[in-house]
Structures are given as C-alpha cells and as structure tokens.
Design an enzyme around this catalytic site. Structure first.
Site, short mmCIF file in Angstrom:
data_model
loop_
_atom_site.label_atom_id
_atom_site.label_comp_id
_atom_site.label_asym_id
_atom_site.label_seq_id
_atom_site.Cartn_x
_atom_site.Cartn_y
_atom_site.Cartn_z
N GLY A 43 -93.71 37.15 45.50
CA GLY A 43 -92.14 37.16 45.98
C GLY A 43 -91.87 38.35 46.64
O GLY A 43 -90.84 38.39 47.29
N ASP A 99 -89.31 40.86 43.38
CA ASP A 99 -88.31 40.06 43.99
C ASP A 99 -87.04 39.95 42.90
O ASP A 99 -85.84 40.34 43.41
CB ASP A 99 -88.80 38.72 44.62
CG ASP A 99 -89.53 38.00 43.47
OD1 ASP A 99 -89.61 38.37 42.35
OD2 ASP A 99 -89.85 36.79 43.93
N ASP A 102 -85.69 38.27 35.94
CA ASP A 102 -85.05 36.78 35.49
C ASP A 102 -85.24 36.94 33.94
O ASP A 102 -84.48 37.68 33.23
CB ASP A 102 -85.82 35.61 35.81
CG ASP A 102 -85.21 34.34 35.41
OD1 ASP A 102 -84.36 34.38 34.67
OD2 ASP A 102 -85.54 33.35 35.98
N LYS A 130 -80.80 38.81 37.44
CA LYS A 130 -80.03 37.70 37.22
C LYS A 130 -79.06 38.40 36.07
O LYS A 130 -79.55 38.89 35.14
CB LYS A 130 -80.78 36.62 36.47
CG LYS A 130 -81.19 35.65 37.78
CD LYS A 130 -81.93 34.23 37.36
CE LYS A 130 -82.58 33.81 38.43
NZ LYS A 130 -83.19 32.62 38.51
N VAL A 152 -82.67 30.73 43.04
CA VAL A 152 -82.49 31.03 44.38
C VAL A 152 -83.98 31.20 45.10
O VAL A 152 -84.87 31.39 44.63
CB VAL A 152 -81.74 32.39 44.52
CG1 VAL A 152 -80.73 32.40 43.94
CG2 VAL A 152 -82.38 33.59 43.82
N ARG A 164 -90.06 31.10 51.64
CA ARG A 164 -90.03 32.48 51.57
C ARG A 164 -89.51 33.28 52.78
O ARG A 164 -89.12 34.36 52.79
CB ARG A 164 -91.11 32.89 51.37
CG ARG A 164 -91.80 32.39 50.06
CD ARG A 164 -93.27 33.04 49.57
NE ARG A 164 -94.28 32.38 48.76
CZ ARG A 164 -93.93 32.79 47.45
NH1 ARG A 164 -93.16 33.51 46.90
NH2 ARG A 164 -94.69 32.18 46.57
#
Ligand code: XMP
Length: 177
Positions: A43, A99, A102, A130, A152, A164
């Site tokens: 990511g 990336d 979370d 987040k 997302v 991506r």
C-alpha cells in the site's frame, strides 16, 4: 476504473501539497544522519515514492511486505510478515512508512519488531489516519490526512488488488464489505 469511484476524498494536488509539508518536517527532524526508511508494501509504495523524492538526505530505503487485510475491506487482525527478512536496523534510526493507520495493528507490530531488532528510534509516517480510536495504542509521527472511518482506495490503496494506480484517494461506489 474511474466509473467505480463514488467520490474523491483527497485529490492529487492536495496530496502533493501536503507531501511538501511532510517532507519538510522529516528533513528538519533528521538533519544530518543517514536514515533507514522502511516502506510497507504494497500500500505505501506510491506515497513513499512521492514523499521520499522530496527528502534530499542520504536514505537507505527498504521494503517489507506485510498483510493484514487479506483481500477484503476489514482488517483480519493478524499482521503477517510476508517477508521474513527485515533490514539491518541495529543501532539505527528508522522511519517507517505505511499508507493508512486503521486499527494500528500493522504499525504496532512492525515498530515492535524494529525495536526488537535494535533500532534506536522508530518514527512513523502515514498518508492517511482513520479518525477513530485505534485498537492498538499507536499514533503516527507524520500524518498526511485524517479521514472518516470508511474504506478508501487509490494512491497505493487497493480493493482486491485494484485501484492502486489512481492518483487520488477515493471511495468506491458500491458499498463493499
Ligand atoms: P491496520 O488496521 O493494521 O491497517 O492499522 C493497516 C493496513 O490495512 C489496510 N487498510 C486499508 N486498505 N483501504 C485500503 O485499501 C482502507 O480503507 C484501509 N484501511 C486499512 C492497509 O493495507 C494498511 O496498511
């Protein structure tokens, strides 16, 4: 591909402006030393490429492949190190890039591993965080944008391996679960 996107959350220009600011902070925080940068795949590859090209320092950039989503839209809760070999970090300062923050499990697991391996300091940077209580007690030192708790894609983030390469961060049309 663009037809699948319901709305753009962070557009390309906004991302690039923010990266200028983040890169400046990193340059100031690590003035002279050779820094080890660990990039979490897959990511963070777009974010890292754009951010690190703005940091004119001697960097040793290593990539580590980890997975916590295993294809869906919910973190599995288990962070797998798909590569078993970490870069040599003993006695070094490390900048860890991911990336998105979370649940925090990924960053926590990798920070712990790097410290176990003898890194003297680990700073963390994420493009997105987040805006919710994280399951793990972690915070990133450099955060591009705080976003709502929704799934997302784009700018390195995927759904089942796709999207991506979108140059922005967006939300998919069909609610995915
Ligand atoms: P944790 O929960 O460990 O999650 O902080 C970090 C990793 O989970 C993935 N992730 C996402 N991927 N859209 C994605 O494409 C999302 O909204 C999302 N949220 C978490 C990502 O791989 C991240 O490194």
């Amino acid at each position: 591909m663009e037809d699948d996107i319901d709305r753009v959350l962070v557009d390309e220009q906004v991302i690039h402006k923010r990266l200028d600011v983040m890169a400046k902070e990193i340059r100031q925080d690590f003035p002279g030393e050779v820094l080890v940068v660990v990039v979490l795949l897959k990511g963070a590859f777009v974010f890292a490429a754009d951010l690190l090209r703005r940091v004119p320092r001697m960097l040793e950039i290593e990539c580590v492949n980890v997975a916590s989503y295993h294809g869906g839209t919910e973190s599995s809760g288990v962070v797998s190190f798909l590569d078993h070999k970490l870069p040599e970090v003993k006695g070094r300062k490390v900048l860890l890039l991911d990336d998105i923050l979370d649940t925090g499990r990924t960053l926590k697991a990798v920070v712990d591993r790097l410290l176990e391996e003898g890194a003297t300091e680990v700073k963390t940077g994420v493009l997105l965080a987040k805006d919710k209580p994280h399951a793990e007690d972690v915070a990133a030192d450099y955060v591009g944008f705080y976003i709502a708790d929704e799934f997302v894609v784009g700018y390195g983030l995927d759904y089942q391996g796709r999207y991506r390469n979108l140059p922005y961060v967006g939300v998919l049309k069909t609610p995915v679960s």
